[in-house]
Motif scaffolding. Structure first.
Motif, PDB file in Angstrom:
ATOM      1  N   UNK A   1       5.434   0.708 -16.146  1.00  0.00           N
ATOM      2  CA  UNK A   1       5.775  -0.362 -15.205  1.00  0.00           C
ATOM      3  C   UNK A   1       6.196  -1.600 -15.993  1.00  0.00           C
TER       4      UNK A   1
ATOM      5  N   UNK B   1       6.191   2.460  -3.892  1.00  0.00           N
ATOM      6  CA  UNK B   1       5.985   2.576  -5.326  1.00  0.00           C
ATOM      7  C   UNK B   1       5.940   1.193  -5.987  1.00  0.00           C
ATOM      8  N   UNK B   2       6.875   0.323  -5.560  1.00  0.00           N
ATOM      9  CA  UNK B   2       6.885  -1.039  -6.105  1.00  0.00           C
ATOM     10  C   UNK B   2       5.594  -1.777  -5.777  1.00  0.00           C
TER      11      UNK B   2
ATOM     12  N   UNK C   1       0.068  -3.763  -7.501  1.00  0.00           N
ATOM     13  CA  UNK C   1      -1.396  -3.722  -7.558  1.00  0.00           C
ATOM     14  C   UNK C   1      -1.860  -3.348  -8.959  1.00  0.00           C
ATOM     15  N   UNK C   2      -1.116  -2.444  -9.607  1.00  0.00           N
ATOM     16  CA  UNK C   2      -1.485  -2.041 -10.958  1.00  0.00           C
ATOM     17  C   UNK C   2      -1.373  -3.230 -11.916  1.00  0.00           C
TER      18      UNK C   2
ATOM     19  N   UNK D   1       0.793  -1.226   0.000  1.00  0.00           N
ATOM     20  CA  UNK D   1       0.000   0.000   0.000  1.00  0.00           C
ATOM     21  C   UNK D   1       0.825   1.276   0.000  1.00  0.00           C
TER      22      UNK D   1
ATOM     23  N   UNK E   1       2.649  -0.409  -5.229  1.00  0.00           N
ATOM     24  CA  UNK E   1       1.578   0.130  -6.065  1.00  0.00           C
ATOM     25  C   UNK E   1       1.681  -0.433  -7.481  1.00  0.00           C
ATOM     26  N   UNK E   2       2.913  -0.584  -7.950  1.00  0.00           N
ATOM     27  CA  UNK E   2       3.102  -1.172  -9.285  1.00  0.00           C
ATOM     28  C   UNK E   2       2.549  -2.588  -9.302  1.00  0.00           C
TER      29      UNK E   2
ATOM     30  N   UNK F   1      -0.817  -1.094 -16.845  1.00  0.00           N
ATOM     31  CA  UNK F   1       0.367  -0.878 -16.011  1.00  0.00           C
ATOM     32  C   UNK F   1       1.582  -0.584 -16.890  1.00  0.00           C
TER      33      UNK F   1
END
Lengths: 236, 294
Positions: free
Chosen positions: B185, B165-166, B171-172, B162, B168-169, B180
């Motif tokens: 990404x 950055x990694x 989750x994307x 959460x 979030x990537x 993504x």
């Protein structure tokens, strides 16, 4: 100088030849529209440019660099953003998290903050809803988010795929208004649209696609008054 | 008293299941595949630790990190050479069957190297047992470590996914690989990272499991792997807190079932619970309702 140049591009989907050798270009500062019916190959062209699918032959030049074989995730940091068809926002993440992912390849936190502010200025609704889960927003708001997310990479060229699809007329007008403002602020735009009339109204030039081939090209203004185009695409 | 003792035992066992289930669920969430070789990575981690601790005599603080590295490399190799080439295969079954193949490959390699004999794994935990109620309930050091490590891992993963950055990537990529990529990404890299994390967790699980239940064979990972898969589905596959809750519940149910119903039917009870949960709530306890997008 052409910012984006596509030469003799051919693309296959399995055994189907979706794009049968097309060439076009986008000059810096222009709004160029690709119009055509469903299945003409418009989305395929955009996907090939940003590396989501591979080309069979031909070349794609972005600022004179050959990007035909460049991996999809390396395109955005070169200065090209893509607002995909169907918006494809990350529906489980918040608006702000979506926007931050738009700036994924950028390092400077201060610059990202500044871009975020300009995106919020352009889309006040995104600011109001920054902590909302993206999937719970309306189609028009998701389209704004998809555009804002693409702008977060601070692109020189932005590709927009059917931004007005499935939106109410009020939102359609708003979206086209925003595209004009994005263009006025210095971003070059390549627009794919089924709403040919709207697209031709705001574009400088346009290409007409039919089953994987370009059948007509010219100034948007003159295409808007072309009898054949009016009959085939403007419903007159 | 017997109930409380079983409950504590169950939480300890469930903590190990939960750690394994976290690896399962993360890989599923991002790569959309069931990595049936995950259980056998646990076994590899346990053997790696066994060799370093019992045969070479290295200290615990060296053995555990090194076995995590061994498993991470193994996870990356499996992903790169067995699964990635099949990611674009026409049928998702291709990669599933490959995973089962990798599972047997690992088991047979272990059989070849270490033989079929059961090895006695000496515990890495050197804490004194807690005796409560005049010895009516004994909480071993292993039990405490299992629970603490499990909670720490789950909290760490939640923060990672959460807040970084990694994360979030990840989750994307989990939601839309193509979109993504448009963000810049590297989807393949993100999937590989997920496998690496899952495999490192498997090493931890292997060491903890063999510390609590010291018999190590080439098949040690298989059954816990399948149960952890059950736990992940139980909690809602793809969900990190779901895997945690599913793992703990499964451990508790198994131990209570063995203690009160039948010690032979423990596994049958576990799988019956899975069937019931799936009949009532097909997406699992914390599972998302799958929406069809237009």
């Amino acid at each position: 100088m052409a910012m984006l140049e596509v030469n003799e591009l051919k693309v296959c989907y399995g055994v189907i030849q979706a794009i049968k050798g097309i060439s076009f270009h986008v000059n810096e500062g222009e709004v160029v529209a690709l119009i055509g019916a469903n299945g003409a190959g418009k989305t395929t062209i955009l996907h090939t440019i940003t590396g989501l699918i591979g080309a069979q032959s031909g070349e794609i030049l972005f600022e004179d660099k050959n990007i035909t074989k460049t991996a999809g995730h390396k395109i955005v940091s070169m200065g090209m953003a893509h607002v995909p068809e169907g918006r494809r926002v990350f529906s489980e993440l918040t608006v702000l998290q979506n926007l931050k992912l738009g700036a994924y390849t950028r390092k400077d936190k201060g610059e990202i903050e500044r871009t975020l502010e300009t995106v919020y200025e352009r889309f006040p609704r995104l600011y109001e809803r920054k902590n909302q889960i993206a999937g719970t927003m309306s189609g028009g708001e998701q389209q704004m988010l998809a555009m804002g997310r693409a702008l977060m990479s601070h692109p020189k060229l932005i590709l927009m795929d059917e931004p007005s699809m499935g939106l109410s007329p009020i939102f359609v007008n708003e979206i086209f208004d925003i595209i004009q403002k994005v263009s006025a602020s210095g971003t070059t735009v390549l627009l794919v649209e089924q709403n040919a009339k709207k697209a031709l109204t705001i574009a400088d030039r346009a290409y007409v696609l039919e089953t994987g081939r370009i059948v007509k090209e010219g100034a948007a203004e003159s295409l808007l008054h072309d009898d054949a185009i009016r009959k085939a695409y403007l419903g007159e | 008293m017997r109930f409380l003792a079983s409950l504590i035992n169950g939480i300890s066992l469930g903590s190990v299941y939960a750690i394994i289930a976290l690896g399962y669920t993360m890989v599923y969430g991002i790569a959309k595949m069931l990595n049936f070789a995950h259980g056998d990575v646990i076994m590899v981690g346990a053997y790696a630790a066994f060799v370093m601790l019992n045969q070479i005599g290295l200290p615990v603080y060296v053995a555990i990190p090194v076995s995590m590295v061994v498993c991470t490399v193994l996870g990356l190799v499996i992903e790169r050479f067995a699964y990635r080439p099949l990611r674009k295969a026409a049928s998702p079954l291709a990669v599933l069957i490959t995973a089962i193949g990798v599972s047997y490959l690992l088991q047979n390699l272990a059989l070849l190297i270490f033989g079929a004999n059961t090895r006695s794994f000496s515990s890495v935990v050197h804490l004194k047992s807690l005796r409560l109620f005049d010895g009516g309930i004994i909480i071993t050091g292993e039990m405490i470590v299992n629970a603490v490590v499990c909670v720490a891992i789950m909290a760490g993963l939640t923060l990672f996914v959460n807040k970084t950055k990694q994360g979030q990537a990840m989750r994307a990529v989990s939601e839309d690989k193509g979109a993504a990529q448009l963000m810049g990404i590297n989807a393949n890299g993100t999937i590989a990272l997920t496998f690496a994390i899952g495999a490192a967790l498997a090493a931890v699980a292997g060491v903890l499991m063999c510390s609590s239940y010291p018999a190590l064979t080439p098949y040690t990972g298989a059954m816990p792997g399948i149960k952890a898969f059950v736990a992940a589905v139980f909690g809602g596959i793809g969900s990190i807190p779901g895997a945690f809750i599913g793992g703990i519940l499964l451990g508790v149910i198994e131990v209570l079932g063995k203690s009160y119903i039948s010690s032979q039917l423990g596994d049958a009870i576990v799988f019956s619970v899975l069937i019931i949960v799936l009949l009532v709530k097909p997406t699992g306890i914390l599972g998302k309702n799958i929406q069809e997008k237009v």
